[in-house]
Structures are given as C-alpha cells and as structure tokens.
Enzyme design. Structure first.
Site, short mmCIF file in Angstrom:
data_model
loop_
_atom_site.label_atom_id
_atom_site.label_comp_id
_atom_site.label_asym_id
_atom_site.label_seq_id
_atom_site.Cartn_x
_atom_site.Cartn_y
_atom_site.Cartn_z
N LYS A 143 0.66 -1.16 0.07
CA LYS A 143 -0.05 0.08 -0.17
C LYS A 143 1.04 1.09 0.16
CE LYS A 143 -0.57 0.09 4.91
NZ LYS A 143 0.20 1.49 5.17
N THR A 144 2.05 1.26 0.64
CA THR A 144 2.85 2.39 0.75
C THR A 144 3.19 2.83 -0.65
OG1 THR A 144 3.40 1.97 2.86
CG2 THR A 144 4.95 3.33 1.71
N ARG A 175 1.81 -11.34 9.82
CA ARG A 175 2.97 -10.44 9.64
C ARG A 175 4.04 -11.73 9.41
NH1 ARG A 175 1.81 -6.23 9.06
NH2 ARG A 175 -0.20 -7.13 8.94
N GLN A 217 -7.45 -4.22 9.39
CA GLN A 217 -6.43 -3.96 10.33
C GLN A 217 -6.72 -2.79 11.14
OE1 GLN A 217 -2.34 -4.69 8.43
NE2 GLN A 217 -3.38 -4.50 6.70
N ASP A 222 -3.33 8.03 3.95
CA ASP A 222 -2.68 6.46 4.17
C ASP A 222 -3.34 6.14 5.61
OD1 ASP A 222 -1.53 4.21 3.95
OD2 ASP A 222 0.52 4.83 4.44
N GLU A 223 -3.62 4.92 5.69
CA GLU A 223 -4.01 4.23 6.91
C GLU A 223 -5.41 4.86 7.43
OE1 GLU A 223 -2.54 1.54 8.24
OE2 GLU A 223 -0.57 1.57 7.85
#
Length: 629
Positions: A11-12, A571, A222, A191-192
């Site tokens: 996503k970044t 993770r 998330q 973002d986020e």
C-alpha cells in the site's frame, strides 16, 4: 477512490506511485497533500517519492502537523494569535489541576487523570461538552472543560488535541478559511484511513468539499486502535460518504505463503464489520501452521524458545527475523525468563523488560527492605510511595544523619534519631510497621507468593494504580505475574527463601539481553502492525487472554480482538506457530483454560499439531458456538 489494501499488498508503494503519477501528469506539487499518522511514515513516503522523481516540495504530513500549519495561518478564526504556544501533556495537566481546584473539587480517586482523558476524547470526538448531565462526573467535566479552554485562550496556548479540534473549528466558522484550503490542495491522499478518528474524518471532509478529489488507502481488517479513538466506520462507510467513489481492492499479498493467507482469510470472515476480500499469494503453499498445546504457561514458553532456536539454526535465519507476539505486556515475563535461561538474546519492543517495570520494581524494592536495614536506594524508592509526608528533603536529612552516625537507615528510623514533621513521623511509623509485618512472614517461612500478595495489599499500592484508569489493568496484571513468578520459583526449588529469590531476580534483571542487534523480538500484537518476520509465534491463545476478557462485553470489541489476531498472523512470511496452554497461573493459583475461539476458526486442514499425542484430547474440547461473535 477507496483502495482496500490487504496486509503485505504494497500500500505504501501504491500511494507513493499515485503521487508520482500526478506529478508526471503535470500537477503542481503545491496542489498535492498526502496525510499519514506518524512522522516516520511521512518521511518514508517523502524519501520514496524523492528517489523516483527527485521532487520533495509537496506537503506530506501528519494530521497534527497539518493542523498546526492551518492554525498558524488562520488562528484568528478561532480567537487565537498566530504566535500561540503548544503545551505538552505535563503543562496541560497542570492547567486542568488548577481548573479543578478553582471549580471547588479535590483530586480524589484519579479524578484529575479521568478528566484529562475525557477532555482529550471530547476534542477528538469534536464535542465541546457532554450531552448529558445525569452524573456528578459530567457536571464536573463541563465546569472544568470550560475553565480549561478559557485558560488556554488566556495564555494563547493550545494542547495537542487542539491542533485537530481547532483547525476543524476554524474551517467551520470561516467560509474564507475553508475555501482557501480547499483551493490550496486539489489532490488529497490519506494513508491508513481505517485509523482516523472523528476530528480527522471531519478535517478530511472539509478539505475535499470543494472538489471531492480524495484518494484513501486502508484496510478495515487492520483497524485495531479504537482505544485511541479510531473509528472503523470511517472506512466502512466511505462509499456512503462519497457515493461516486470507486473501490479498488489490493488482495495480492507479497509477503506470506498461501497457507498463512488462507488461515487469515478464514479467521476474519467471522467478523461482520469488514469489506469482503480474499488475500492470495504467488509465493507457494508453504508449510502448515503449527499448533502447540502446552500443559501450562512454563511449558509453552520453553517450547517457543527451544523451537525458535531450532528453526533459526535449521533455516539459517537471523534472530531478528523471529518474533514472539503476546496480547498483554505481562505475558512477556515467562518468555524473558526462558530466553535468559537459554542465553538467547532478545529485544523488547514497545515496552520495557518485565523486571524493569515501575510496579514490579517498587514491590521488589519493598521486599529488599524486608531483608536489609541499610539499602538506602530501596528505602528512598519506597518510603514515600504511597505518600506518607516524607519528601525528598526529609529523605536527604535521614541519609545525612545515618551517615554521620554510621547507622543503617532503618535502625536510625526505629530509634527516632532525626526529627520530622508530625505527618512525616506518622508516615514513617506506618512504613516501619509494613516492613516489620512482611519481615515476620519471611522469618516464619511463609510462602513467597503470600508475602508478595501481602506487600501489595498492606502497601496500598493497588489503590495508587487505580488513580490511572488507563494503565490500571496492565499494571495489575504485572503484579499478578510477579506473584506467579514467586509461586513457580518456590515450587521449582522447594524453597521459601526471600533473599535467594531476590538475588536471582536481580541477576536476571541486570543481564544485558538487548546489547546485540541480532536478537529475537518480543512485543505485543498491537506493536506488530506494519512489521514482517520469517518466523512468528502467537502465544497465549486462550479464552479471556486472547480474546481478552475485557473485550468480550460487546460484538464490536470482540471483532477488534479478531482483527488483532488477523494482523498477527499476517506478519508471518514463512512459518507461523500458534500456542495455547490448558492451565495457567493466576495470582499464584493454577486455572484451567479453554482454547481461544480464534483457534477454532482456523480450518483444521491448515494446521499441524506439534504435540500430537495430546492434541486430539484437548483441541476443540467443548467447542462453543461463537460464529455470531
């Protein structure tokens, strides 16, 4: 546009390349605004864009930094001068304390701390005051909140929450201010987005109101920070807020094996509040998820550390590629002990070593005074906590007198060789009575766990912890773990020697276990977001521990626990271990535990049972119907 970006989907990269694409289309950098939540994330985004197109002049900022900029330029809209001061937490708390006193109330039972939290929540929720006045606290809150805001304005100062709260107010109150910022930034990227609270949501809505050019990236699965004010509805309802919006789903994962992703997908489908997506990977099926069911928490910790060592050696992994995730900080103690015993270097992330935590150090210092008349450091640490009217100057006076007479500090106190205030003398007498009561138990060889429980009770320390409602449960659990440690130690050595117990803990707590960079990681699941590891252990997967007992009161909090498990599982790149214990020590007593519902929600064909001789009798025992939760 809403970009639903699953874990490990890049996503970044997506948001940075979106900015680069705009720049290459001829959009002026001054028209682009990118928002995120931490300075670290903003810096990383800025660097990535600069490396691709050598352009760094666009505004990439945190929400709070943006709020500060808006207010520097437009503070008159909310009655402030542009040269305002930003107060830190300590300064803000002092003002609230003074306002509480002015309103005619005393700070009892943690009232000051509760008010500070309530004021912060009110600002982040864009509410200047509570809507009801049915309770005494609401009445006090309204009175203190108004005084507090008046005092801040009088000092031309803002607190941290005002950076969002007042920047939103400025745009709401002034059409000129609102139009200026809407015209300034024509392209807004966030973002986020799942972590936004009410004030951040409102700021976004106002900024894009003139052009509706908004690009957000996030993942409702998330969303694990509701306790910080994050509202998952902001991302779930994005397409209701912007009915013309497009949705793009990034469901290819570039991190994990297919087996891990299938398990995570199966788990999160039990949540009602989420957008449907199914993570997939081209990295191959990979190994099955390992399930280990221990007799108790000590066997669990021993297995995890031994298996970590075995896998690290077998797969030639750096230790930093291995992590042990737990739900609460208090669980770290057992794994620290196991790492120390195996001489395995470890690093604590997002917390401090169990034996260095304030509440643990206090009780241990109190116990050291039980076996020593001369330990001035432990004396100074404990004699006025809780407050007994013996301040720093009195402690220094006692120290000077003890040195002059070559007398142990407690002996000096018993013989009354130094004058104190009346309150201080009473406090010192109470302190000596506490030490003597515990010393009597130690001399009678009372069980260590009972001595520690008595120390916690007689000292009044638990009442002190209640003054900070935010940290009370975590710190209380740490004290419970210290009692458990004492019970385990006594059982293993068949001894009730307080001096030997303290000596061993001192040696453990002073070992430099974090000096090497290549060390296994120990952290809570909340601290794992955004990270990845080749080898992941999620431990303590039992009902009331994970999901936590405090999160089982509502469907919303239970679903956040499931999202937390989802974050932990995703993770893992290659190897994922889930561990649980059938019994666990709670306040020095063994308690039967049931497997976490999250274990039951992972398809059995994706699991391999590490200890097969036990698992068929325990896993799934008394399976419960949790499908609706």
């Amino acid at each position: 546009m809403l970009v639903l970006a699953g874990p490990g989907s890049g996503k970044t990269r997506v948001i940075t390349h979106r900015v680069v694409h705009l720049l290459r289309r001829g959009i002026s950098p001054s028209k682009i605004l990118a928002l995120t939540f931490t300075n670290k994330a903003a810096n990383e985004m800025r660097c990535r864009i600069g490396e691709i197109c050598n352009e760094r002049s666009m505004l990439i900022s945190t929400f709070h930094s943006l709020g500060a900029q808006i207010l520097r330029e437009s503070s008159s809209a909310v009655g402030y001068r542009h040269d305002f001061t930003i107060y830190d937490e300590s300064d803000s708390t002092k003002i609230v304390k003074n306002c509480l006193k002015e309103a005619g109330y005393e700070d009892r039972g943690g009232l000051l701390k509760s008010l500070r939290i309530a004021i912060s929540n009110a600002k982040n929720g864009l509410a200047s005051q509570r809507q009801n006045t049915h309770t005494r606290f609401d009445s006090i809150f309204q009175s203190v909140f108004n005084r507090y805001q008046d005092r801040l304005k009088e000092y031309n100062a803002l607190d941290f929450d005002d950076l969002l709260y007042l920047s939103v107010e400025a745009m709401k109150r002034s059409e000129k201010v609102l139009r200026f910022y809407q015209n300034r930034w024509k392209f807004v990227l966030i973002d986020e987005y799942q972590d936004t609270n009410a004030s951040q949501y409102s700021m976004t809505h106002l900024l894009v109101g003139g052009h509706n050019n908004l690009f957000v990236v996030g993942d409702p699965d998330q969303s694990i920070y509701s306790w910080r004010g994050a509202n998952i509805a902001n991302i779930l309802d994005f397409e209701k807020d912007y009915s013309y919006a497009k949705r793009v789903t990034l469901d290819q994962n570039y991190r994990s094996s297919s087996t891990i992703l299938q398990a995570a997908n199966a788990l999160i489908r039990h949540n009602r509040a989420h957008h449907k997506k199914s993570l997939w990977s081209n990295l191959g099926k990979g190994e099955k998820i390992h399930l280990f069911i221990a007799e108790d928490e000590r066997q669990e910790a021993l297995f995890v550390v031994e298996e970590a060592l075995r896998q690290v050696e077998k797969k030639e992994l750096p230790l930093k590629e291995c992590v042990i995730f737990y739900r609460t900080n208090s669980q770290s103690r057992l794994f620290e002990d196991a790492c120390l015993k195996s001489q395995l270097p470890y690093v604590m992330f997002g917390g401090i070593s169990f034996y260095q935590r304030q509440e643990v150090k206090y009780i241990l210092a109190l116990l050291r005074m039980v076996i020593s008349e001369s330990d001035f450091i432990s004396f100074a640490h404990t004699v006025n906590f809780p407050r007994r009217g013996i301040g720093n100057s009195s402690i220094e006076k006692l120290k000077t007198r003890a040195n002059a007479l070559s007398m142990p500090i407690l002996t000096l106190c018993r013989e009354g060789c130094c004058k104190l205030t009346r309150r201080g003398e009473k406090g010192l007498k109470d302190y000596l009575n506490l030490i003597d009561a515990l010393r009597g138990m130690a001399e009678e060889r009372s069980p260590l766990k009972e001595i520690i429980q008595r120390a916690i009770t007689l000292s009044g320390y638990e009442q002190v912890l209640k003054e900070d409602p935010e940290s009370y449960e975590d710190r209380k659990e740490n004290l419970r773990e210290l009692v458990n440690k004492a019970a385990e130690w006594s059982k293993e050595r068949d001894s009730s020697s307080l001096s030997l117990f303290l000596e061993e803990l001192y040696l453990k707590s002073t070992l430099d276990s974090t000096s090497r960079q290549d060390a296994i990681r120990l952290m809570t699941l909340h601290n794992g977001k955004g990270l990845e590891f080749s080898l992941v252990f999620i431990v303590g997967m039992e009902e009331d521990l994970f999901p936590h007992i405090n999160a089982k009161n509502s469907v919303d909090t239970l679903e956040e626990e499931r999202r937390l498990c989802y974050v932990g599982m995703t993770r893992a790149k290659c190897s994922l271990y889930l561990t649980t214990a059938t019994s666990r020590f709670m306040w020095g007593e063994s308690k039967v535990m049931l497997p976490s519902r999250f274990l039951e929600e992972v398809p059995a064909d994706l699991l391999t049972l590490v200890n097969k001789e036990r698992c068929p009798r325990t896993y799934g025992r008394g399976r419960r119907d949790h499908k609706k939760a």
